[in-house]
Design a protein around this motif. Structure first.
Motif, PDB file in Angstrom:
ATOM      1  N   THR A  28      63.921  58.041  89.697  1.00 32.61           N
ATOM      2  CA  THR A  28      63.052  59.225  89.669  1.00 32.61           C
ATOM      3  C   THR A  28      61.933  59.140  90.706  1.00 32.61           C
ATOM      4  O   THR A  28      61.310  60.141  91.015  1.00 32.61           O
ATOM      5  N   CYS A  29      61.673  57.967  91.238  1.00 36.55           N
ATOM      6  CA  CYS A  29      60.782  57.741  92.374  1.00 36.55           C
ATOM      7  C   CYS A  29      59.434  58.479  92.256  1.00 36.55           C
ATOM      8  O   CYS A  29      58.974  59.119  93.189  1.00 36.55           O
ATOM      9  N   GLY A  30      58.817  58.398  91.076  1.00 40.78           N
ATOM     10  CA  GLY A  30      57.502  58.994  90.874  1.00 40.78           C
ATOM     11  C   GLY A  30      57.519  60.386  90.265  1.00 40.78           C
ATOM     12  O   GLY A  30      56.465  60.961  90.011  1.00 40.78           O
ATOM     13  N   GLU A 130      71.182  55.406  76.946  1.00 36.62           N
ATOM     14  CA  GLU A 130      72.028  55.640  78.119  1.00 36.62           C
ATOM     15  C   GLU A 130      72.372  57.123  78.203  1.00 36.62           C
ATOM     16  O   GLU A 130      72.683  57.750  77.184  1.00 36.62           O
ATOM     17  N   TYR A 131      72.309  57.653  79.424  1.00 33.45           N
ATOM     18  CA  TYR A 131      72.655  59.057  79.662  1.00 33.45           C
ATOM     19  C   TYR A 131      73.604  59.165  80.839  1.00 33.45           C
ATOM     20  O   TYR A 131      73.632  58.304  81.716  1.00 33.45           O
ATOM     21  N   ARG A 132      74.370  60.252  80.851  1.00 35.18           N
ATOM     22  CA  ARG A 132      75.235  60.603  81.978  1.00 35.18           C
ATOM     23  C   ARG A 132      74.871  62.028  82.376  1.00 35.18           C
ATOM     24  O   ARG A 132      75.183  62.972  81.651  1.00 35.18           O
ATOM     25  N   PHE A 133      74.187  62.156  83.501  1.00 31.55           N
ATOM     26  CA  PHE A 133      73.784  63.469  83.986  1.00 31.55           C
ATOM     27  C   PHE A 133      74.710  63.898  85.118  1.00 31.55           C
ATOM     28  O   PHE A 133      75.179  63.067  85.894  1.00 31.55           O
ATOM     29  N   GLU A 134      74.954  65.195  85.216  1.00 36.84           N
ATOM     30  CA  GLU A 134      75.818  65.731  86.258  1.00 36.84           C
ATOM     31  C   GLU A 134      75.000  66.570  87.221  1.00 36.84           C
ATOM     32  O   GLU A 134      73.934  67.058  86.889  1.00 36.84           O
ATOM     33  N   GLY A 135      75.542  66.712  88.422  1.00 38.48           N
ATOM     34  CA  GLY A 135      74.908  67.561  89.407  1.00 38.48           C
ATOM     35  C   GLY A 135      74.559  66.796  90.667  1.00 38.48           C
ATOM     36  O   GLY A 135      74.979  65.654  90.869  1.00 38.48           O
ATOM     37  N   SER A 136      73.780  67.446  91.498  1.00 38.63           N
ATOM     38  CA  SER A 136      73.350  66.861  92.762  1.00 38.63           C
ATOM     39  C   SER A 136      72.310  65.772  92.503  1.00 38.63           C
ATOM     40  O   SER A 136      71.798  65.636  91.391  1.00 38.63           O
ATOM     41  N   ARG A 137      71.980  65.033  93.544  1.00 39.23           N
ATOM     42  CA  ARG A 137      70.944  64.000  93.439  1.00 39.23           C
ATOM     43  C   ARG A 137      69.634  64.575  92.877  1.00 39.23           C
ATOM     44  O   ARG A 137      69.084  64.020  91.923  1.00 39.23           O
ATOM     45  N   PRO A 138      69.118  65.688  93.412  1.00 40.66           N
ATOM     46  CA  PRO A 138      67.890  66.248  92.832  1.00 40.66           C
ATOM     47  C   PRO A 138      68.044  66.656  91.363  1.00 40.66           C
ATOM     48  O   PRO A 138      67.117  66.495  90.564  1.00 40.66           O
ATOM     49  N   GLN A 139      69.219  67.155  91.001  1.00 40.86           N
ATOM     50  CA  GLN A 139      69.443  67.567  89.604  1.00 40.86           C
ATOM     51  C   GLN A 139      69.475  66.365  88.666  1.00 40.86           C
ATOM     52  O   GLN A 139      68.939  66.433  87.557  1.00 40.86           O
ATOM     53  N   VAL A 140      70.090  65.272  89.101  1.00 42.27           N
ATOM     54  CA  VAL A 140      70.125  64.056  88.275  1.00 42.27           C
ATOM     55  C   VAL A 140      68.715  63.511  88.110  1.00 42.27           C
ATOM     56  O   VAL A 140      68.306  63.130  87.005  1.00 42.27           O
ATOM     57  N   GLU A 142      65.834  65.121  88.317  1.00 40.35           N
ATOM     58  CA  GLU A 142      65.067  66.050  87.471  1.00 40.35           C
ATOM     59  C   GLU A 142      65.444  65.874  86.001  1.00 40.35           C
ATOM     60  O   GLU A 142      64.574  65.799  85.129  1.00 40.35           O
ATOM     61  N   ALA A 143      66.733  65.803  85.719  1.00 40.97           N
ATOM     62  CA  ALA A 143      67.192  65.634  84.335  1.00 40.97           C
ATOM     63  C   ALA A 143      66.693  64.307  83.762  1.00 40.97           C
ATOM     64  O   ALA A 143      66.267  64.247  82.596  1.00 40.97           O
ATOM     65  N   ALA A 144      66.723  63.256  84.563  1.00 38.80           N
ATOM     66  CA  ALA A 144      66.265  61.944  84.099  1.00 38.80           C
ATOM     67  C   ALA A 144      64.767  61.956  83.809  1.00 38.80           C
ATOM     68  O   ALA A 144      64.322  61.402  82.795  1.00 38.80           O
ATOM     69  N   ALA A 145      63.987  62.591  84.662  1.00 36.20           N
ATOM     70  CA  ALA A 145      62.541  62.645  84.451  1.00 36.20           C
ATOM     71  C   ALA A 145      62.190  63.424  83.183  1.00 36.20           C
ATOM     72  O   ALA A 145      61.365  62.979  82.370  1.00 36.20           O
ATOM     73  N   GLU A 146      62.831  64.560  82.990  1.00 41.27           N
ATOM     74  CA  GLU A 146      62.576  65.360  81.782  1.00 41.27           C
ATOM     75  C   GLU A 146      62.990  64.592  80.527  1.00 41.27           C
ATOM     76  O   GLU A 146      62.283  64.587  79.528  1.00 41.27           O
ATOM     77  N   ARG A 147      64.151  63.945  80.592  1.00 41.87           N
ATOM     78  CA  ARG A 147      64.636  63.194  79.430  1.00 41.87           C
ATOM     79  C   ARG A 147      63.710  62.033  79.109  1.00 41.87           C
ATOM     80  O   ARG A 147      63.466  61.730  77.938  1.00 41.87           O
ATOM     81  N   ALA A 148      63.183  61.372  80.140  1.00 38.99           N
ATOM     82  CA  ALA A 148      62.260  60.258  79.921  1.00 38.99           C
ATOM     83  C   ALA A 148      61.012  60.729  79.176  1.00 38.99           C
ATOM     84  O   ALA A 148      60.560  60.074  78.230  1.00 38.99           O
TER      85      ALA A 148
END
Length: 165
Positions: A28-30, A130-140, A142-148
């Protein structure tokens, strides 16, 4: 609080429970820290964050063990657990969240694109999902940051007898 964003929910729970918070981010790099920074008054609860992309930075900044990285890799449940515990310890925060994974575009450490581990530290206890997110790099990312943010809010809500997110 149900119509607020994830960062606002987390901020509310941290404030109500008088808890301080830190972040440890890789893929997520910040982005998690940036989302927290959008919330007015966050300086009352947010101690700061660590952006540790390389294995060496995870070890030196967060205290992730070399053995963990050698045995499990940086994209692992074990690394996420050590990242959030290290962030809490090194910042003096009561709670912390970590995110490590592979946002793509290619497999890393033999791990597929979209594989993400979110760790939450609270009251000396660590939970990793553990999660498996789909989509482009920015979408993954974004999804990881929101989930965190949601995972941190959920654990605080459960542990402190407050809201469950």
């Amino acid at each position: 609080m149900s119509d607020c964003g994830a960062a606002e929910k987390l901020f509310h729970l941290l404030s109500v429970n008088k808890l301080s918070f830190a972040t440890a981010e890789s893929l997520t790099c910040g982005l998690i820290a940036a989302k927290m920074g959008e919330v007015p008054g966050v300086s009352g609860v947010y101690e700061g964050g660590f952006v540790t992309y390389s294995p060496e930075m995870k070890m030196s900044a967060l205290g992730v063990s070399g053995e963990t990285i050698r045995k499990y890799g940086t994209v692992s449940r074990e690394c996420a657990a050590e990242m959030c515990a290290g962030a809490a310890e090194r910042s003096g925060a009561d709670a912390a969240v970590s995110a490590t994974g592979n946002a793509g575009p290619d497999a890393s450490e033999g791990k597929p694109v979209g594989l993400v581990y979110i760790g939450v530290f609270l009251n000396g206890r660590v939970s990793v999902k553990e999660y498996r997110f789909e989509g482009s790099r920015p979408q993954v990312r974004e999804a990881a940051a929101e989930r965190a943010l949601l995972d941190a809010a959920g654990m605080i809500g459960i542990e402190c007898g407050g809201e469950i997110v």
